[in-house]
Scaffold this motif. Structure first.
Motif, PDB file in Angstrom:
ATOM      1  N   LYS A  21       0.920  -1.128  -0.019  1.00 34.61           N
ATOM      2  CA  LYS A  21      -0.052   0.080  -0.133  1.00 34.61           C
ATOM      3  C   LYS A  21       0.956   1.234   0.141  1.00 34.61           C
ATOM      4  O   LYS A  21       0.569   2.131  -0.815  1.00 34.61           O
ATOM      5  CB  LYS A  21      -0.988  -0.051   1.070  1.00 34.61           C
ATOM      6  N   LEU A  22       1.921   1.372   0.888  1.00 37.19           N
ATOM      7  CA  LEU A  22       2.818   2.358   0.903  1.00 37.19           C
ATOM      8  C   LEU A  22       3.393   2.732  -0.370  1.00 37.19           C
ATOM      9  O   LEU A  22       3.634   3.653  -0.961  1.00 37.19           O
ATOM     10  CB  LEU A  22       3.963   2.145   2.069  1.00 37.19           C
ATOM     11  N   LEU A  23       3.949   1.634  -1.004  1.00 31.35           N
ATOM     12  CA  LEU A  23       4.541   1.683  -2.310  1.00 31.35           C
ATOM     13  C   LEU A  23       3.738   2.189  -3.574  1.00 31.35           C
ATOM     14  O   LEU A  23       4.055   2.875  -4.363  1.00 31.35           O
ATOM     15  CB  LEU A  23       5.404   0.762  -2.559  1.00 31.35           C
ATOM     16  N   GLN A  24       2.522   1.640  -3.465  1.00 29.92           N
ATOM     17  CA  GLN A  24       1.544   1.892  -4.352  1.00 29.92           C
ATOM     18  C   GLN A  24       1.042   3.624  -4.499  1.00 29.92           C
ATOM     19  O   GLN A  24       0.873   4.155  -5.130  1.00 29.92           O
ATOM     20  CB  GLN A  24       0.514   1.149  -4.230  1.00 29.92           C
ATOM     21  N   ASN A  25       0.695   3.887  -3.285  1.00 27.27           N
ATOM     22  CA  ASN A  25      -0.034   5.107  -2.931  1.00 27.27           C
ATOM     23  C   ASN A  25       1.010   6.198  -2.538  1.00 27.27           C
ATOM     24  O   ASN A  25       0.641   7.433  -2.319  1.00 27.27           O
ATOM     25  CB  ASN A  25      -0.981   4.932  -1.829  1.00 27.27           C
ATOM     26  N   GLY A  26       2.306   5.866  -2.103  1.00 24.67           N
ATOM     27  CA  GLY A  26       3.322   6.965  -1.515  1.00 24.67           C
ATOM     28  C   GLY A  26       3.112   7.281   0.102  1.00 24.67           C
ATOM     29  O   GLY A  26       3.803   8.085   0.315  1.00 24.67           O
ATOM     30  N   ARG A  27       2.226   6.647   0.556  1.00 22.78           N
ATOM     31  CA  ARG A  27       1.921   7.160   1.969  1.00 22.78           C
ATOM     32  C   ARG A  27       1.129   5.927   2.455  1.00 22.78           C
ATOM     33  O   ARG A  27       0.274   5.136   1.981  1.00 22.78           O
ATOM     34  CB  ARG A  27       1.195   8.252   1.868  1.00 22.78           C
ATOM     35  N   HIS A  28       1.398   5.755   4.088  1.00 28.02           N
ATOM     36  CA  HIS A  28       0.500   4.739   4.804  1.00 28.02           C
ATOM     37  C   HIS A  28       0.048   5.568   6.233  1.00 28.02           C
ATOM     38  O   HIS A  28       1.028   6.212   6.696  1.00 28.02           O
ATOM     39  CB  HIS A  28       1.353   3.697   5.073  1.00 28.02           C
ATOM     40  N   VAL A  29      -1.354   5.342   6.480  1.00 27.03           N
ATOM     41  CA  VAL A  29      -1.660   5.676   7.727  1.00 27.03           C
ATOM     42  C   VAL A  29      -2.432   4.517   8.391  1.00 27.03           C
ATOM     43  O   VAL A  29      -2.700   3.738   7.851  1.00 27.03           O
ATOM     44  CB  VAL A  29      -2.588   6.950   7.737  1.00 27.03           C
ATOM     45  N   VAL A  30      -2.405   4.540   9.741  1.00 24.02           N
ATOM     46  CA  VAL A  30      -3.185   3.447  10.264  1.00 24.02           C
ATOM     47  C   VAL A  30      -4.339   3.849  10.679  1.00 24.02           C
ATOM     48  O   VAL A  30      -5.002   4.762  10.941  1.00 24.02           O
ATOM     49  CB  VAL A  30      -2.617   3.155  11.795  1.00 24.02           C
ATOM     50  N   GLU A  31      -5.521   2.819  10.268  1.00 23.61           N
ATOM     51  CA  GLU A  31      -6.751   2.709  10.270  1.00 23.61           C
ATOM     52  C   GLU A  31      -7.317   2.117  11.554  1.00 23.61           C
ATOM     53  O   GLU A  31      -6.749   0.785  11.958  1.00 23.61           O
ATOM     54  CB  GLU A  31      -7.477   2.262   9.256  1.00 23.61           C
ATOM     55  N   ARG A  32      -8.240   2.242  12.584  1.00 24.73           N
ATOM     56  CA  ARG A  32      -8.656   1.611  13.537  1.00 24.73           C
ATOM     57  C   ARG A  32      -8.783   0.041  13.317  1.00 24.73           C
ATOM     58  O   ARG A  32      -8.792  -0.666  14.302  1.00 24.73           O
ATOM     59  CB  ARG A  32      -9.847   2.315  14.362  1.00 24.73           C
ATOM     60  N   THR A  33      -9.512  -0.124  12.164  1.00 21.96           N
ATOM     61  CA  THR A  33     -10.176  -1.427  11.736  1.00 21.96           C
ATOM     62  C   THR A  33      -8.697  -2.311  11.641  1.00 21.96           C
ATOM     63  O   THR A  33      -8.915  -3.687  12.117  1.00 21.96           O
ATOM     64  CB  THR A  33     -10.440  -1.446  10.480  1.00 21.96           C
TER      65      THR A  33
END
Length: 194
Positions: A21-33
């Protein structure tokens, strides 16, 4: 602390889904799920502690709106929780994007324990004994001790007591300092390792 050009080297262990996800979107954040999925039946305790962290850490470092929880990073790889489906990311993160705190203090919060000096803890534990409280977590998880819960939660603000000094001096007062960040940007990745 490995500090250069207003950036700090941090390490984090992330699973392959996060990496992709990070490499595809350029960014990663955490979701509560994600927290609910990761911790299952015990997720409620973690969600309570993480919610407290979120409300208070965003006063130290501004939280992007879509970041629902922090990403845990470490200044030393030996503290990483590494699993077979994970990769270690070596990050170069801008100093002002990091919330510094002691890992041992964070573990006390996760266990719903008081943060304080030996003397403060002795006074607090004497109060627990006075009220016949055998399990310290009951102060937080039940409605029976609101005055003790207030004292407990107020003590947790000490989690951030080293952040400002670390940012000013670029020196670590303890070995077990870790960093909470709200996001990982692909531009911060210095290397990936299995």
């Amino acid at each position: 602390m490995d500090y250069k050009d207003h950036q700090v080297i941090l390490y984090t262990s992330q699973n392959q889904i996060v990496i992709d996800k990070l490499l595809q979107n350029g960014r990663h954040v955490v979701e509560r799920t994600f927290i609910k999925e990761k911790y299952g039946e015990t997720s409620q305790v973690f969600l309570q502690a993480y919610s407290w962290y979120r409300q208070n850490a965003e006063q130290v470092v501004e939280r992007p709106e879509d970041a629902e929880s922090a990403i845990w990073t470490f200044l030393d790889m030996k503290y990483l929780d590494y699993s077979a489906d994970s990769q270690i990311l070596k990050l170069r993160v801008p100093l002002e994007k990091i919330v510094f705190f002691r890992m041992s203090d964070w573990n006390k919060i996760l266990n719903l324990r008081l943060l304080g000096t030996d003397e403060e803890q002795a006074v607090y534990y004497a109060k627990l004994k006075k009220f016949n409280i055998a399990y310290e977590g009951d102060v937080y998880t039940t409605a029976f001790y609101p005055h003790l819960k207030t004292e407990l939660v107020q003590s947790w603000r000490k989690l951030f007591q080293y952040d400002k000094k670390i940012k000013e001096t670029k020196e670590l007062p303890f070995e077990d300092i870790q960093g909470g960040i709200w996001e990982i940007r692909s531009s911060w990745i210095e290397s990936l390792a299995d």
